[in-house]
Design a protein around this motif. Structure first.
Motif, PDB file in Angstrom:
ATOM      1  N   GLY A  55       0.781  -1.232   0.000  1.00 37.68           N
ATOM      2  CA  GLY A  55       0.000   0.000   0.000  1.00 37.68           C
ATOM      3  C   GLY A  55       0.813   1.283   0.000  1.00 37.68           C
ATOM      4  N   ARG A  56       2.093   1.195  -0.392  1.00 35.36           N
ATOM      5  CA  ARG A  56       2.935   2.394  -0.325  1.00 35.36           C
ATOM      6  C   ARG A  56       2.558   3.431  -1.386  1.00 35.36           C
ATOM      7  NH1 ARG A  56       8.435  -0.269  -2.694  1.00 35.36           N
ATOM      8  NH2 ARG A  56       7.490  -2.051  -1.685  1.00 35.36           N
ATOM      9  N   SER A  57       1.971   2.961  -2.517  1.00 35.97           N
ATOM     10  CA  SER A  57       1.681   3.879  -3.614  1.00 35.97           C
ATOM     11  C   SER A  57       0.461   3.404  -4.385  1.00 35.97           C
ATOM     12  CB  SER A  57       2.885   3.975  -4.561  1.00 35.97           C
ATOM     13  OG  SER A  57       3.081   2.737  -5.241  1.00 35.97           O
ATOM     14  N   VAL A  58      -0.020   4.282  -5.239  1.00 37.39           N
ATOM     15  CA  VAL A  58      -1.091   3.911  -6.168  1.00 37.39           C
ATOM     16  C   VAL A  58      -0.874   4.698  -7.450  1.00 37.39           C
ATOM     17  CG1 VAL A  58      -2.714   5.669  -5.324  1.00 37.39           C
ATOM     18  CG2 VAL A  58      -3.586   3.615  -6.482  1.00 37.39           C
ATOM     19  N   SER A  59      -1.102   4.045  -8.580  1.00 35.71           N
ATOM     20  CA  SER A  59      -0.958   4.725  -9.866  1.00 35.71           C
ATOM     21  C   SER A  59      -2.136   4.368 -10.757  1.00 35.71           C
ATOM     22  CB  SER A  59       0.365   4.354 -10.542  1.00 35.71           C
ATOM     23  OG  SER A  59       0.501   2.950 -10.637  1.00 35.71           O
ATOM     24  N   TYR A  60      -2.495   5.332 -11.608  1.00 36.25           N
ATOM     25  CA  TYR A  60      -3.629   5.163 -12.508  1.00 36.25           C
ATOM     26  C   TYR A  60      -3.235   5.570 -13.924  1.00 36.25           C
ATOM     27  CZ  TYR A  60      -6.380   5.328  -8.162  1.00 36.25           C
ATOM     28  OH  TYR A  60      -6.886   5.098  -6.904  1.00 36.25           O
ATOM     29  N   ALA A  61      -3.880   4.948 -14.894  1.00 34.72           N
ATOM     30  CA  ALA A  61      -3.772   5.375 -16.289  1.00 34.72           C
ATOM     31  C   ALA A  61      -5.180   5.424 -16.856  1.00 34.72           C
ATOM     32  CB  ALA A  61      -2.909   4.424 -17.104  1.00 34.72           C
ATOM     33  N   MET A  62      -5.517   6.542 -17.501  1.00 37.11           N
ATOM     34  CA  MET A  62      -6.861   6.756 -18.034  1.00 37.11           C
ATOM     35  C   MET A  62      -6.776   7.272 -19.461  1.00 37.11           C
ATOM     36  SD  MET A  62      -8.022   8.535 -14.513  1.00 37.11           S
ATOM     37  CE  MET A  62      -6.267   8.758 -14.147  1.00 37.11           C
ATOM     38  N   LEU A  63      -7.362   6.541 -20.380  1.00 40.97           N
ATOM     39  CA  LEU A  63      -7.395   6.921 -21.788  1.00 40.97           C
ATOM     40  C   LEU A  63      -8.823   7.335 -22.143  1.00 40.97           C
ATOM     41  CD1 LEU A  63      -6.008   6.903 -24.649  1.00 40.97           C
ATOM     42  CD2 LEU A  63      -6.841   4.545 -24.847  1.00 40.97           C
ATOM     43  N   GLY A  64      -8.951   8.341 -22.991  1.00 41.93           N
ATOM     44  CA  GLY A  64     -10.295   8.748 -23.388  1.00 41.93           C
ATOM     45  C   GLY A  64     -10.296   9.577 -24.652  1.00 41.93           C
ATOM     46  N   ARG A  65     -11.501   9.754 -25.203  1.00 37.56           N
ATOM     47  CA  ARG A  65     -11.695  10.594 -26.384  1.00 37.56           C
ATOM     48  C   ARG A  65     -12.879  11.504 -26.159  1.00 37.56           C
ATOM     49  NH1 ARG A  65     -14.338  11.343 -31.248  1.00 37.56           N
ATOM     50  NH2 ARG A  65     -12.968  11.960 -32.984  1.00 37.56           N
ATOM     51  N   ASP A  66     -12.650  12.810 -26.309  1.00 39.11           N
ATOM     52  CA  ASP A  66     -13.719  13.804 -26.233  1.00 39.11           C
ATOM     53  C   ASP A  66     -14.239  14.028 -27.646  1.00 39.11           C
ATOM     54  OD1 ASP A  66     -15.251  16.149 -26.200  1.00 39.11           O
ATOM     55  OD2 ASP A  66     -14.071  17.052 -24.610  1.00 39.11           O
ATOM     56  N   GLY A  67     -15.442  13.496 -27.919  1.00 36.79           N
ATOM     57  CA  GLY A  67     -15.995  13.602 -29.262  1.00 36.79           C
ATOM     58  C   GLY A  67     -16.441  14.997 -29.619  1.00 36.79           C
ATOM     59  N   ALA A  68     -16.792  15.818 -28.626  1.00 35.16           N
ATOM     60  CA  ALA A  68     -17.201  17.194 -28.923  1.00 35.16           C
ATOM     61  C   ALA A  68     -16.016  18.024 -29.397  1.00 35.16           C
ATOM     62  CB  ALA A  68     -17.835  17.837 -27.692  1.00 35.16           C
ATOM     63  N   ARG A  69     -14.849  17.820 -28.789  1.00 42.28           N
ATOM     64  CA  ARG A  69     -13.649  18.569 -29.157  1.00 42.28           C
ATOM     65  C   ARG A  69     -12.768  17.802 -30.140  1.00 42.28           C
ATOM     66  NH1 ARG A  69     -12.063  22.832 -25.600  1.00 42.28           N
ATOM     67  NH2 ARG A  69     -13.725  23.305 -24.125  1.00 42.28           N
ATOM     68  N   GLU A  70     -13.079  16.533 -30.365  1.00 44.10           N
ATOM     69  CA  GLU A  70     -12.286  15.661 -31.223  1.00 44.10           C
ATOM     70  C   GLU A  70     -10.826  15.646 -30.775  1.00 44.10           C
ATOM     71  OE1 GLU A  70     -13.722  17.189 -35.196  1.00 44.10           O
ATOM     72  OE2 GLU A  70     -14.272  15.058 -35.369  1.00 44.10           O
ATOM     73  N   VAL A  71     -10.692  15.308 -29.501  1.00 38.54           N
ATOM     74  CA  VAL A  71      -9.381  15.235 -28.863  1.00 38.54           C
ATOM     75  C   VAL A  71      -9.251  13.888 -28.160  1.00 38.54           C
ATOM     76  CG1 VAL A  71      -7.914  16.185 -27.039  1.00 38.54           C
ATOM     77  CG2 VAL A  71      -9.173  17.726 -28.556  1.00 38.54           C
ATOM     78  N   VAL A  72      -8.113  13.246 -28.351  1.00 34.43           N
ATOM     79  CA  VAL A  72      -7.781  12.007 -27.656  1.00 34.43           C
ATOM     80  C   VAL A  72      -6.687  12.329 -26.639  1.00 34.43           C
ATOM     81  CG1 VAL A  72      -6.743   9.715 -27.900  1.00 34.43           C
ATOM     82  CG2 VAL A  72      -8.423  10.516 -29.578  1.00 34.43           C
ATOM     83  N   ALA A  73      -6.763  11.696 -25.473  1.00 39.08           N
ATOM     84  CA  ALA A  73      -5.753  11.998 -24.452  1.00 39.08           C
ATOM     85  C   ALA A  73      -5.554  10.811 -23.529  1.00 39.08           C
ATOM     86  CB  ALA A  73      -6.174  13.217 -23.639  1.00 39.08           C
ATOM     87  N   ILE A  74      -4.417  10.840 -22.866  1.00 40.53           N
ATOM     88  CA  ILE A  74      -4.149   9.880 -21.797  1.00 40.53           C
ATOM     89  C   ILE A  74      -3.672  10.653 -20.576  1.00 40.53           C
ATOM     90  CG2 ILE A  74      -1.771   9.422 -22.564  1.00 40.53           C
ATOM     91  CD1 ILE A  74      -2.290   6.484 -21.537  1.00 40.53           C
ATOM     92  N   LYS A  75      -4.233  10.279 -19.433  1.00 41.88           N
ATOM     93  CA  LYS A  75      -3.850  10.893 -18.162  1.00 41.88           C
ATOM     94  C   LYS A  75      -3.206   9.825 -17.290  1.00 41.88           C
ATOM     95  CE  LYS A  75      -5.721  12.988 -13.948  1.00 41.88           C
ATOM     96  NZ  LYS A  75      -6.953  13.384 -13.224  1.00 41.88           N
ATOM     97  N   THR A  76      -2.109  10.174 -16.664  1.00 38.06           N
ATOM     98  CA  THR A  76      -1.470   9.278 -15.714  1.00 38.06           C
ATOM     99  C   THR A  76      -1.339   9.984 -14.373  1.00 38.06           C
ATOM    100  OG1 THR A  76       0.755  10.022 -16.348  1.00 38.06           O
ATOM    101  CG2 THR A  76      -0.153   8.106 -17.512  1.00 38.06           C
ATOM    102  N   SER A  77      -1.421   9.217 -13.308  1.00 38.28           N
ATOM    103  CA  SER A  77      -1.186   9.789 -11.984  1.00 38.28           C
ATOM    104  C   SER A  77      -0.480   8.763 -11.111  1.00 38.28           C
ATOM    105  CB  SER A  77      -2.494  10.238 -11.331  1.00 38.28           C
ATOM    106  OG  SER A  77      -3.328   9.143 -11.039  1.00 38.28           O
ATOM    107  N   TYR A  78       0.365   9.260 -10.232  1.00 36.05           N
ATOM    108  CA  TYR A  78       1.149   8.399  -9.349  1.00 36.05           C
ATOM    109  C   TYR A  78       1.286   9.092  -8.008  1.00 36.05           C
ATOM    110  CZ  TYR A  78       5.337   6.246  -7.301  1.00 36.05           C
ATOM    111  OH  TYR A  78       6.221   5.630  -6.457  1.00 36.05           O
ATOM    112  N   LYS A  79       0.887   8.409  -6.944  1.00 41.77           N
ATOM    113  CA  LYS A  79       1.037   8.950  -5.588  1.00 41.77           C
ATOM    114  C   LYS A  79       1.809   7.941  -4.754  1.00 41.77           C
ATOM    115  CE  LYS A  79      -2.147  11.364  -3.508  1.00 41.77           C
ATOM    116  NZ  LYS A  79      -3.368  11.789  -2.763  1.00 41.77           N
TER     117      LYS A  79
END
Length: 329
Positions: A55-79
């Motif tokens: 339980g020392r850390s947690v990390s996430y990866a989130m991929l998505g596409r905003d169809g209104a803006r026509e933008v694809v992105a990936i978000k990463t976080s690490y604590k």
């Protein structure tokens, strides 16, 4: 131009810190992102989570596409340092945006400020749709990043609130909450509460934004009829969920993954009555009765990060901010 000649613009914490954006603009961008998701033009697959056994850390990866803006992105976080005090933890989060019409990268940016704005904006939208009729009293639990702008955003969507209560233990955090409220709504006063049970019993809206070490623990039977409790971090007990008359989640799937501390002894959750994007789109009701006690789970959906990150990228690029890096050369 070949792909190897295309630079990536990097927007740092300091690049984004100076950009001015109205709270109402943030709320509008986030609401549009939810509507696009409900309309089926945006996509947000389940987040990936990695957490070591100790339980020392947690990390996430989130991929998505905003169809209104026509933008694809990936978000990463690490604590890192989850069992340590806040000032001893390490936390990094980044968002990389791509234009899905041209196929070109837009920017990579620190996602800290985006998250600090997106999350309270979502809570404010939940309150707008799910607060009891005539709501006048709001209680915020916690004074960290998510607590500091909670009240200004709430007042943006519920301007008739006239009692603003705060439960917090960190003097610098309390001072920061006061500072943000004064900056955005200088005519409003803040009440610091010492009796949490009494404050919870008076609140129409409760936002639980505290960190995992908070002593605050609001129980479901403390809440008055019609109260809305929104869980963002910590500060309310599982009974607020299990005794609720109605359950709303930004994502039922994410609630099952990231909200496990709110499950019952068998690891189960009550059924989610409505997902919030459907509420925003008018396809589901947030509240069906004035006396309903509503529990809402506010977990971040990457489409809101994408939309707000793209808005920040537009503002930053217009001002020539950022550093171009030849990442693919």
């Amino acid at each position: 131009m070949t792909d190897g000649d295309i630079p990536l613009r990097v927007l740092s914490t300091s690049d984004l810190a100076g950009l001015e954006i109205e709270l109402s603009d943030v709320v509008s961008v986030v609401e549009q992102a939810y509507r696009a998701l409900a309309d089926g033009v945006s996509v947000t697959p389940p987040k990936l989570t990695v957490k070591p056994g100790d339980g020392r850390s947690v990390s996430y990866a989130m991929l998505g596409r905003d169809g209104a803006r026509e933008v694809v992105a990936i978000k990463t976080s690490y604590k890192h340092g989850l069992t340590l005090d806040r000032d001893q933890q390490h936390y990094y989060t980044a968002l990389t945006l791509y234009d899905d019409t041209t196929g070109l990268p837009i920017a990579m940016m620190d996602c800290g400020r985006i998250g600090s704005l997106r999350t309270p904006a979502v809570s404010a939208l939940i309150a707008r749709e799910c607060a009891p009729p005539g709501a006048r009293t709001a209680l915020v639990i916690g004074t960290g990043v998510q607590g500091r702008l909670a009240l200004p955003f709430l007042l943006t969507t519920l301007p008739d609130l006239d009692r603003l209560l705060l439960s917090g233990t960190h003097p610098e955090g309390i001072a920061a909450v006061r500072e943000q409220l004064a900056a955005h709504f200088p005519d409003r006063e803040l009440e610091l509460v010492t009796d949490l049970r009494a404050a919870a019993a008076e609140a129409d809206v409760i936002l639980a934004t505290a960190g995992p070490h908070t002593p605050a623990a609001v129980e479901g039977d403390w809440l008055k009829p019609g109260a809305l409790s929104v869980l963002i971090g910590y500060g309310i007990q599982p009974s607020t969920l299990h005794r609720a008359d109605r359950v709303i989640a930004t994502s039922a799937a994410q609630m099952a993954v990231t909200g496990t501390d709110m499950a019952d002894a068998d690891g189960k959750f009550p059924a989610v009555d409505a997902e919030f994007p459907e509420v925003i789109a008018g396809r589901a009701r947030g509240r069906t009765g004035a006396a309903e006690r509503i529990f809402a789970y506010n977990s971040g959906l990457v489409v809101t990060d994408i939309a707000l990150g793209h808005r920040f990228a537009e503002l930053a690029l217009a001002q020539g901010l950022g550093t171009e890096v030849s990442l693919w050369r």
